[in-house]
Enzyme design. Structure first.
Site, PDB file in Angstrom:
ATOM      1  N   VAL A 126     -11.388   6.056 -42.573  1.00  0.00           N
ATOM      2  CA  VAL A 126     -11.582   5.976 -41.126  1.00  0.00           C
ATOM      3  C   VAL A 126     -13.070   5.638 -40.973  1.00  0.00           C
ATOM      4  O   VAL A 126     -13.925   6.491 -41.194  1.00  0.00           O
ATOM      5  CB  VAL A 126     -11.202   7.287 -40.417  1.00  0.00           C
ATOM      6  N   PRO A 127     -13.390   4.385 -40.644  1.00  0.00           N
ATOM      7  CA  PRO A 127     -14.744   3.849 -40.841  1.00  0.00           C
ATOM      8  C   PRO A 127     -15.792   4.265 -39.812  1.00  0.00           C
ATOM      9  O   PRO A 127     -16.318   3.446 -39.059  1.00  0.00           O
ATOM     10  CB  PRO A 127     -14.503   2.339 -40.797  1.00  0.00           C
ATOM     11  N   CYS A 128     -16.141   5.539 -39.812  1.00  0.00           N
ATOM     12  CA  CYS A 128     -17.171   6.007 -38.886  1.00  0.00           C
ATOM     13  C   CYS A 128     -18.546   5.440 -39.239  1.00  0.00           C
ATOM     14  O   CYS A 128     -19.453   5.469 -38.407  1.00  0.00           O
ATOM     15  CB  CYS A 128     -17.192   7.534 -38.823  1.00  0.00           C
ATOM     16  N   HIS A 129     -18.684   4.876 -40.437  1.00  0.00           N
ATOM     17  CA  HIS A 129     -19.960   4.245 -40.799  1.00  0.00           C
ATOM     18  C   HIS A 129     -20.234   3.008 -39.944  1.00  0.00           C
ATOM     19  O   HIS A 129     -21.367   2.545 -39.872  1.00  0.00           O
ATOM     20  CB  HIS A 129     -19.986   3.871 -42.292  1.00  0.00           C
ATOM     21  N   ARG A 130     -19.235   2.493 -39.255  1.00  0.00           N
ATOM     22  CA  ARG A 130     -19.401   1.308 -38.404  1.00  0.00           C
ATOM     23  C   ARG A 130     -19.923   1.643 -37.005  1.00  0.00           C
ATOM     24  O   ARG A 130     -20.116   0.752 -36.196  1.00  0.00           O
ATOM     25  CB  ARG A 130     -18.071   0.552 -38.293  1.00  0.00           C
TER      26      ARG A 130
END
Length: 166
Positions: A126-130
């Site tokens: 779940v790409p919270c780094h984006r």
């Protein structure tokens, strides 16, 4: 007992946990965390076909061959949490969005987005780094080496974005 796997990657040690049905947790461990010595990787992967698939997809991500993950994820605990998760997963590979932009999409507040990202149990998947600040700065990141890891992931995706095709 839920299988747990410590898996070394190019950006550090990952801790992976799965039930028979769902991927429960993906954590990028702090640099001081060392891989447990008594882990039998082959036995764990033989025991859990899901963890085997998670490892395969993570390896493909790091080689620029996978641009999104197709894994059964443990459902979020609340409808609001699920809405935020879905909004995060809709941010295209190699792109970023601000906390505010995501908040509008998920019908939430920017602070709630920040808190959800900080507690994300499925780092990378779940790409919270984006998610970045409105001024374009990186903001925070609670996995691995913090913003160093976040910057690396964003740069990695931008580098491989050109090889992405539908």
């Amino acid at each position: 007992m839920m299988p747990q796997l410590y898996y070394p990657t190019i950006i550090g040690l990952f801790s992976l946990q799965a039930s028979d049905q769902y991927l429960e947790r993906v954590a990028i461990m702090p640099p001081a965390m060392k891989k447990p010595e008594k882990q039998d990787l082959a036995a764990i992967l033989k025991q859990s076909s899901l963890l085997k698939e998670v490892v395969a997809q993570i390896e493909a991500y790091f080689t620029g061959k996978v641009f999104s993950f197709d894994l059964p994820l443990q459902p979020a605990k609340t409808a609001r949490g699920e809405a935020i998760r879905q909004a995060l997963c809709q941010i295209p590979y190699g792109e970023t969005a601000s906390y505010r932009q995501l908040a509008m999409k998920a019908e939430s507040g920017a602070r709630a987005i920040g808190q959800a990202c900080a507690r994300n149990p499925l780092a990378l998947i779940v790409p919270c780094h984006r998610i970045i600040k409105a001024d374009g700065s990186l903001g925070q990141y609670s996995a691995g080496e913090g913003i160093t890891t976040k910057a690396w992931l964003i740069d990695h995706e931008r580098l491989h974005r050109g090889s992405f095709s539908l």
